[in-house]
Write an enzyme that holds these catalytic residues in place. Structure first.
Site, PDB file in Angstrom:
ATOM      1  CE  LYS A 289     -45.906  -6.904 -43.906  1.00  0.00           C
ATOM      2  NZ  LYS A 289     -46.952  -6.059 -43.272  1.00  0.00           N
TER       3      LYS A 289
ATOM      4  CD  GLU B 129     -39.525   6.741 -49.855  1.00  0.00           C
ATOM      5  OE1 GLU B 129     -38.903   7.265 -48.899  1.00  0.00           O
ATOM      6  OE2 GLU B 129     -40.750   6.800 -50.001  1.00  0.00           O
TER       7      GLU B 129
ATOM      8  CB  CYS C 161     -40.501   9.285 -46.017  1.00  0.00           C
ATOM      9  SG  CYS C 161     -41.316   9.512 -47.591  1.00  0.00           S
TER      10      CYS C 161
ATOM     11  CD  GLU D  92     -38.520   9.227 -40.501  1.00  0.00           C
ATOM     12  OE1 GLU D  92     -38.350   8.018 -40.326  1.00  0.00           O
ATOM     13  OE2 GLU D  92     -38.769   9.733 -41.614  1.00  0.00           O
TER      14      GLU D  92
HETATM   15  P1  NAI Z   1     -41.535  -0.627 -40.370  1.00  0.00           P
HETATM   16  O1  NAI Z   1     -40.398  -0.361 -41.284  1.00  0.00           O
HETATM   17  O2  NAI Z   1     -41.312  -1.599 -39.279  1.00  0.00           O
HETATM   18  O3  NAI Z   1     -42.792  -1.141 -41.225  1.00  0.00           O
HETATM   19  C1  NAI Z   1     -42.986  -0.914 -42.606  1.00  0.00           C
HETATM   20  C2  NAI Z   1     -43.443  -2.200 -43.274  1.00  0.00           C
HETATM   21  O4  NAI Z   1     -42.448  -3.199 -43.099  1.00  0.00           O
HETATM   22  C3  NAI Z   1     -44.725  -2.792 -42.683  1.00  0.00           C
HETATM   23  O5  NAI Z   1     -45.482  -3.387 -43.716  1.00  0.00           O
HETATM   24  C4  NAI Z   1     -44.192  -3.856 -41.738  1.00  0.00           C
HETATM   25  O6  NAI Z   1     -45.120  -4.883 -41.489  1.00  0.00           O
HETATM   26  C5  NAI Z   1     -43.007  -4.364 -42.530  1.00  0.00           C
HETATM   27  N1  NAI Z   1     -41.981  -5.038 -41.722  1.00  0.00           N
HETATM   28  C6  NAI Z   1     -41.650  -4.812 -40.424  1.00  0.00           C
HETATM   29  N2  NAI Z   1     -40.674  -5.651 -40.039  1.00  0.00           N
HETATM   30  C7  NAI Z   1     -40.366  -6.427 -41.098  1.00  0.00           C
HETATM   31  C8  NAI Z   1     -39.442  -7.492 -41.323  1.00  0.00           C
HETATM   32  N3  NAI Z   1     -38.646  -7.941 -40.367  1.00  0.00           N
HETATM   33  N4  NAI Z   1     -39.393  -8.055 -42.545  1.00  0.00           N
HETATM   34  C9  NAI Z   1     -40.186  -7.614 -43.533  1.00  0.00           C
HETATM   35  N5  NAI Z   1     -41.094  -6.633 -43.384  1.00  0.00           N
HETATM   36  C10 NAI Z   1     -41.188  -6.048 -42.177  1.00  0.00           C
HETATM   37  O7  NAI Z   1     -42.035   0.753 -39.798  1.00  0.00           O
HETATM   38  P2  NAI Z   1     -42.993   1.026 -38.518  1.00  0.00           P
HETATM   39  O8  NAI Z   1     -42.598   0.112 -37.412  1.00  0.00           O
HETATM   40  O9  NAI Z   1     -44.391   1.016 -38.981  1.00  0.00           O
HETATM   41  O10 NAI Z   1     -42.582   2.528 -38.163  1.00  0.00           O
HETATM   42  C11 NAI Z   1     -41.362   2.790 -37.491  1.00  0.00           C
HETATM   43  C12 NAI Z   1     -40.746   4.076 -38.006  1.00  0.00           C
HETATM   44  O11 NAI Z   1     -40.384   3.918 -39.360  1.00  0.00           O
HETATM   45  C13 NAI Z   1     -41.652   5.292 -37.991  1.00  0.00           C
HETATM   46  O12 NAI Z   1     -41.688   5.909 -36.748  1.00  0.00           O
HETATM   47  C14 NAI Z   1     -41.026   6.157 -39.038  1.00  0.00           C
HETATM   48  O13 NAI Z   1     -39.938   6.864 -38.473  1.00  0.00           O
HETATM   49  C15 NAI Z   1     -40.477   5.160 -40.043  1.00  0.00           C
HETATM   50  N6  NAI Z   1     -41.369   4.986 -41.195  1.00  0.00           N
HETATM   51  C16 NAI Z   1     -40.990   5.531 -42.398  1.00  0.00           C
HETATM   52  C17 NAI Z   1     -41.824   5.445 -43.483  1.00  0.00           C
HETATM   53  C18 NAI Z   1     -41.458   6.034 -44.792  1.00  0.00           C
HETATM   54  O14 NAI Z   1     -42.334   6.405 -45.552  1.00  0.00           O
HETATM   55  N7  NAI Z   1     -40.197   6.081 -45.153  1.00  0.00           N
HETATM   56  C19 NAI Z   1     -43.142   4.792 -43.403  1.00  0.00           C
HETATM   57  C20 NAI Z   1     -43.411   4.197 -42.117  1.00  0.00           C
HETATM   58  C21 NAI Z   1     -42.548   4.322 -41.068  1.00  0.00           C
END
Ligand code: NAI
Ligand code: MG
Length: 496
Positions: A189, A264, A298, A395
């Site tokens: 996804k 990650e 990240c 973050e």
């Molecule tokens: P998120 O962790 O909610 O989203 C990342 C992925 O997880 C997306 O594909 C999303 O659709 C999916 N996802 C969300 N909720 C889920 C669930 N309940 N079950 C399964 N999959 C799910 O991150 P978001 O909301 O885009 O960003 C929030 C914060 O996360 C950012 O401000 C940043 O601090 C951090 N982040 C860190 C990243 C990294 O590379 N470690 C990348 C993106 C965000």
């Protein structure tokens, strides 16, 4: 240099793939629903994309299960599997300009970054793992008694892969590479903000001859399509990159089916500049370390620790470099910084900036929106930051740097480690013993010495502490996609 009105004249690549990719077929969502993916530089819609949910994930898992349980992929000669991965790399390379344009349109990152950083690194990761396919093997073990014991490394099965929006195509490559080399099949996804290059890559994988059902893509939202992957009993392992909060939800929701998990997650990485460092190199490293990819990394070096005696001079250098950073149309060759990914992230970053001011830090440069269209934010530097301020602890995931002052190494190490995160760190010094001493004492998965953001497909990457578990890239990156099977044979000869 900031262009006050940003005129976006974007290249318009053709968007061909917008549906779910399941068992080799392009299919609308079972519900018929679609969602908009937006160009963050203009806030305009690029395309409507199938909004997958439980039923689509279920179909994708069936296809992946069949491809794993009875299809050719895990059974074919490992060398042939490797060759198909390498073929995919050649196809990506041949479409690099088109892919770079789609990535920039969907994500907002400068076209030059897409073209010279993201996609080359994606190709490198896939090629690296293409090379691993026929080099995965077990051991013979000298056990006690009259037995011959050996291990086999077998694919873990069907893997669910959930990726974020900050490096869309690169995250596809980091996830597919080890899974494909190991012989796993995939239900992926992509992030709802950036589904387009993932879908294009699925098309290229099919063109390369990777069998139908090996790679399945279900675009959609986290709580629906993402959660369906996490809960599905037909999935053996979930690999996730994103926020810690979502990782916690995934851990809870996958408990019933006892899935293998790798995460990650985020960071608040310390970037440490000692007084004896090459200050020009450290300035560039600190600048790139925070601002690369609009700060949406990240491993961003978001806590800049500068030693007392050079603090003021160093701040002057980094502030002037930040002021000169060109923010604007990501399709303009001169642009160094594009928009943040969406309104949610934009608002979140602006509220962190407000909190920095409110808690008494000094905004030395930046701190404001750029223009009135698109999610552009000025490169921002806070000085006089104290360890307990929100901007020094959480973050931000945007172009916002916190500068902290330190005295000696003991104090520095203690403060640098006083965070729940442990993804990355950097240390700048000409003292070789101190560099390695600090590298050893920082609790983080990656430590750069006199450099920042140096990635290589062969070098493992991942977090200590709340920054995740498991490693991606390198030989260690294969481990989560492999089971170890022990086979023991009695060598007792039959009685004559
Ligand atoms: P998120 O962790 O909610 O989203 C990342 C992925 O997880 C997306 O594909 C999303 O659709 C999916 N996802 C969300 N909720 C889920 C669930 N309940 N079950 C399964 N999959 C799910 O991150 P978001 O909301 O885009 O960003 C929030 C914060 O996360 C950012 O401000 C940043 O601090 C951090 N982040 C860190 C990243 C990294 O590379 N470690 C990348 C993106 C965000
Ligand atoms: Mg979220």
């Amino acid at each position: 240099m900031i262009q006050s009105t940003i005129q976006i004249k974007s290249a318009t690549p053709t968007i061909r793939q917008t549906e779910c990719f399941i068992g080799g077929h392009w299919l609308p969502a079972r519900s018929g629903k679609t969602f908009e993916t937006i160009n963050p530089a203009t806030e305009e819609m690029i395309a409507r994309v199938a909004e997958g949910d439980v039923a689509d994930v279920d179909a994708a898992v069936k296809a992946a299960r069949e491809a794993f349980d009875s299809g050719p992929w895990p059974r074919m000669n490992a060398r042939d599997r490797g060759r198909l991965i390498l073929k995919l790399c050649d196809l990506i390379e041949s479409e690099i300009d088109e892919l770079a344009a789609i990535e920039t349109l969907d994500n907002g990152k400068p076209l030059s970054d897409s073209r010279t950083i993201d996609i080359p690194l994606a190709i490198e990761a896939l090629r690296y793992y293409g090379g691993w396919a026929d080099k995965i093997h077990g051991q013979t073990i000298p056990v006690s008694g009259n037995y011959f014991t050996y291990t086999r490394r077998e694919p873990v099965g069907v893997v669910g892969q959930i990726i974020p929006w900050n490096f869309p195509i690169l995250m596809v490559a980091w996830k597919w590479g080890p899974a494909l080399a190991a012989g796993c099949t995939i239900v992926m996804k992509p992030a709802e903000q950036t589904p387009l290059t993932c879908l294009r890559l699925a098309r290229l994988a099919q063109k390369a001859g990777i069998p139908d059902g090996v790679i399945n893509i279900v675009p959609g939202f986290g709580p629906t399509a993402g959660a369906a992957i996490v809960k599905h009993p037909g999935i053996d392992k979930v690999a996730f990159t994103g926020s810690g909060e979502t990782a916690q939800v995934i851990m809870r929701q996958s408990a019933d089916s006892l899935k293998r998990l790798t995460f990650e997650l985020g960071g608040k990485s310390p970037n440490i500049v000692f007084a004896d460092a090459d200050l020009d190199a450290a300035t560039r490293g600190a600048h790139v370390g925070i601002h690369l990819n609009q700060g949406q990394c990240c491993c961003a070096g978001s806590r800049l620790f500068v030693q007392d005696s050079i603090h003021d001079a160093f701040v002057e250098k980094i502030v002037s470099m930040s002021k000169a950073r060109r923010v604007g149309n990501p399709f303009d060759a001169q642009t160094e910084q594009g928009p943040q990914i969406d309104k949610v992230q934009f608002d979140k970053i602006m509220s962190f900036i407000d909190s920095g001011r409110a808690q008494g830090a000094t905004c030395a440069t930046g701190g404001k929106r750029v223009g009135n269209r698109g999610f552009f934010i000025e490169p921002t530097i806070f000085t006089n930051v104290q360890d307990e301020m929100t901007i020094a602890r959480e973050e931000i995931f945007g172009p916002v740097l916190s500068v902290l002052r330190f005295g000696d190494t003991e104090e520095l190490v203690q403060r640098a480690n006083a965070t729940p995160f442990g993804l990355a760190a950097a240390v700048w010094t000409r003292d070789i013993a101190r560099a390695h001493d600090v590298a050893r004492r920082i609790r983080a998965g990656t430590v750069w010495i006199n450099c920042y953001d140096v990635f290589d497909a062969a070098a493992p990457f991942g977090g200590f502490k709340s920054s995740g578990f498991g490693r991606e890239l390198g030989e260690r990156g294969l481990d989560p996609y492999l089971e170890t099977k022990t086979v023991t044979v009695s060598l007792d000869l039959p009685r004559e």
